[in-house]
Design an enzyme around this catalytic site. Structure first.
Site, mmCIF file in Angstrom:
data_model
loop_
_atom_site.group_PDB
_atom_site.id
_atom_site.type_symbol
_atom_site.label_atom_id
_atom_site.label_comp_id
_atom_site.label_asym_id
_atom_site.label_seq_id
_atom_site.Cartn_x
_atom_site.Cartn_y
_atom_site.Cartn_z
ATOM 1 N N HIS A 112 11.260 93.378 7.167
ATOM 2 C CA HIS A 112 9.806 93.548 7.114
ATOM 3 C C HIS A 112 9.169 92.200 7.432
ATOM 4 O O HIS A 112 9.760 91.145 7.216
ATOM 5 C CB HIS A 112 9.443 94.013 5.699
ATOM 6 C CG HIS A 112 8.013 94.389 5.492
ATOM 7 N ND1 HIS A 112 7.011 93.461 5.352
ATOM 8 C CD2 HIS A 112 7.420 95.608 5.370
ATOM 9 C CE1 HIS A 112 5.857 94.074 5.149
ATOM 10 N NE2 HIS A 112 6.078 95.386 5.158
ATOM 11 N N ASP A 166 15.016 91.031 -0.580
ATOM 12 C CA ASP A 166 13.749 91.757 -0.618
ATOM 13 C C ASP A 166 14.069 93.154 -1.131
ATOM 14 O O ASP A 166 14.612 93.987 -0.417
ATOM 15 C CB ASP A 166 13.151 91.799 0.793
ATOM 16 C CG ASP A 166 11.981 92.769 0.933
ATOM 17 O OD1 ASP A 166 11.645 93.464 -0.043
ATOM 18 O OD2 ASP A 166 11.422 92.844 2.046
ATOM 19 N N CYS A 192 5.296 97.192 9.969
ATOM 20 C CA CYS A 192 5.459 95.758 9.665
ATOM 21 C C CYS A 192 6.884 95.303 9.971
ATOM 22 O O CYS A 192 7.487 94.529 9.224
ATOM 23 C CB CYS A 192 5.102 95.460 8.211
ATOM 24 S SG CYS A 192 3.360 95.697 7.832
#
Length: 418
Positions: free
Chosen positions: A134, A211, A375
């Site tokens: 991302h 993440d 994104c």
């Protein structure tokens, strides 16, 4: 079959997505005169009544600023805020609540680390990311590249949307300062082998940032089993409020790193000629935090921790199979990324149709999906989806009827656009 296996089967049989769905008020509505089918869970999840009630009750009873107030409301708010930190630490299996810092979400967590970790970095130092990332795990490092001249290396993905992990050892050099990868791809649903990545990084003495925005919504996370140094998560992805998240840092990392923001609540002493910072986690929590958000986040995790995740995993895989099989029957439709290990996220293209048109027409039928580059522009470019894709992302409160309605609607949309 043993007693334990029989009990497991009974739990799976007893699992009811309809019963769970009934706890989410937003799902019980019509859109354009059609019952809502919500398949945009990778962007944000809906909130159960327990979370909504928890946040409302805080506003009605305990609303006050935290930590230094001596009055009763402030004491109650402080206790609930720090209790939320403890709950998040338990949910992630952290060693201590001191390893948890509240942030606005994964994006702020990664920016915090980009700032604090790089304090002693110089030109030529390296960060390794993956092709599945991302923008939240790309842009902060690109900004650091512009500011300090660091280098960014990329773990490639294959045509199925899986990382080529065998390439990682050769990417790591004496200049590598961090490996940063997502737990699950938001665009493709690929589940990455984080424990293996951690093992490779640890062998070379390089810290690992994960993440976890898309990981925590699909099952319990054990940061110690994963072996990562940092794990970032966002509340709104896991059935909690928006604008709050948590950053886990193993051991004494928060002790060693300089703070990201300066202001109130992160200091021990301030004079015009010197400053002494508060110990972690306060050192990284400048200003009034999202108190109600943190409490709602903890309520969401407490609610989720009580679920039968074995049954949920089977249900989500069944949703993925039904969605994949159904979409595969549509002429001119291609699925982008079909990794062997996925959560129920399907990105797809329809030949001759723009993804935004697909999303708009599906919305007119009461079906919410996401369209665009998600994104993840480098990943879209990798697969030649220059205008992005349409993406359907399911959660455990979705039903087979949701999936069937989505597939049937997509067939109609294809006929309308092509």
């Amino acid at each position: 079959m043993g007693d334990e296996a029989q009990q497991t089967d009974r739990r799976v049989e007893a699992f009811s997505p309809e019963a769970i769905r009934a706890q989410f008020p937003a799902l019980d509505q019509a859109v354009h005169g059609k019952p809502l089918v919500y398949l945009d869970n990778a962007a944000t999840t809906q909130k159960p009544r327990m979370v909504i009630d928890t946040v409302r009750e805080f506003y009605e009873r305990d609303n006050a600023n935290i930590h230094r107030g001596v009055h009763t409301l402030s004491a109650r708010a402080s206790e609930r805020f720090e209790g939320a930190r403890e709950r998040i630490a338990r949910s992630l299996n952290a060693d201590s609540e001191r390893e948890i810092v509240f942030v606005r979400g994964v994006t702020e967590a990664i920016n915090l680390l980009a700032h604090s970790l790089s304090a002693d970095w110089s030109a030529g130092d390296e960060v390794i990311v993956s092709e599945l990332e991302h923008h939240a795990n790309i842009v902060p490092w690109l900004m650091l590249k512009e500011r300090k001249g660091i280098e960014i290396k990329v773990i490639p993905a294959n045509d199925q949307g899986e990382l080529e992990i065998d390439a990682l050892p050769d990417l790591i050099s004496d200049q590598t300062r961090l490996v940063a990868v997502n737990h699950v791809s938001n665009a493709l649903g690929t589940v990455n082998p984080v424990a293996r990545i951690s093992e490779i990084a640890r062998e070379r003495g390089v810290p690992l940032l994960v993440d976890g925005a898309q990981g925590l919504p699909h099952g319990p996370v054990d940061v110690q089993a994963l072996g990562c140094d940092f794990y970032a998560c966002s509340s709104h992805k896991v059935f909690g409020p928006s604008g709050v998240g948590a950053l886990y840092a193993r051991g004494d990392w928060f002790e060693r790193l300089p703070p990201f923001l300066g202001g109130g609540d992160m200091i021990e002493e301030v004079r015009f000629d010197r400053i002494r910072f508060a110990p972690p986690p306060s050192k990284f929590e400048a200003g009034t935090p999202n108190i109600e958000g943190a409490i709602g986040f903890a309520a969401a995790l407490e609610w989720a921790d009580g679920l039968d995740w074995l049954a949920i995993e089977r249900h989500e895989q069944a949703l993925l199979e039904r969605m994949t099989d159904g979409l595969s029957t549509i002429e001119g439709l291609s699925i982008v990324g079909q990794a062997r290990h996925k959560v129920p996220v399907v990105s797809f293209l329809v030949e001759g149709a723009h993804p935004h048109d697909i999303g708009t027409l599906l919305d007119s039928m009461g079906i919410a999906v996401r369209t665009g580059h998600h994104c993840a522009m480098p990943l879209m470019q990798r697969f030649g989806a220059l205008t992005g894709t349409a993406r359907a992302s399911a959660a455990f409160y979705n039903t087979f009827d949701d999936i069937d309605r989505f597939v049937d609607a997509t067939k109609r949309v294809r006929d309308m656009l092509v």
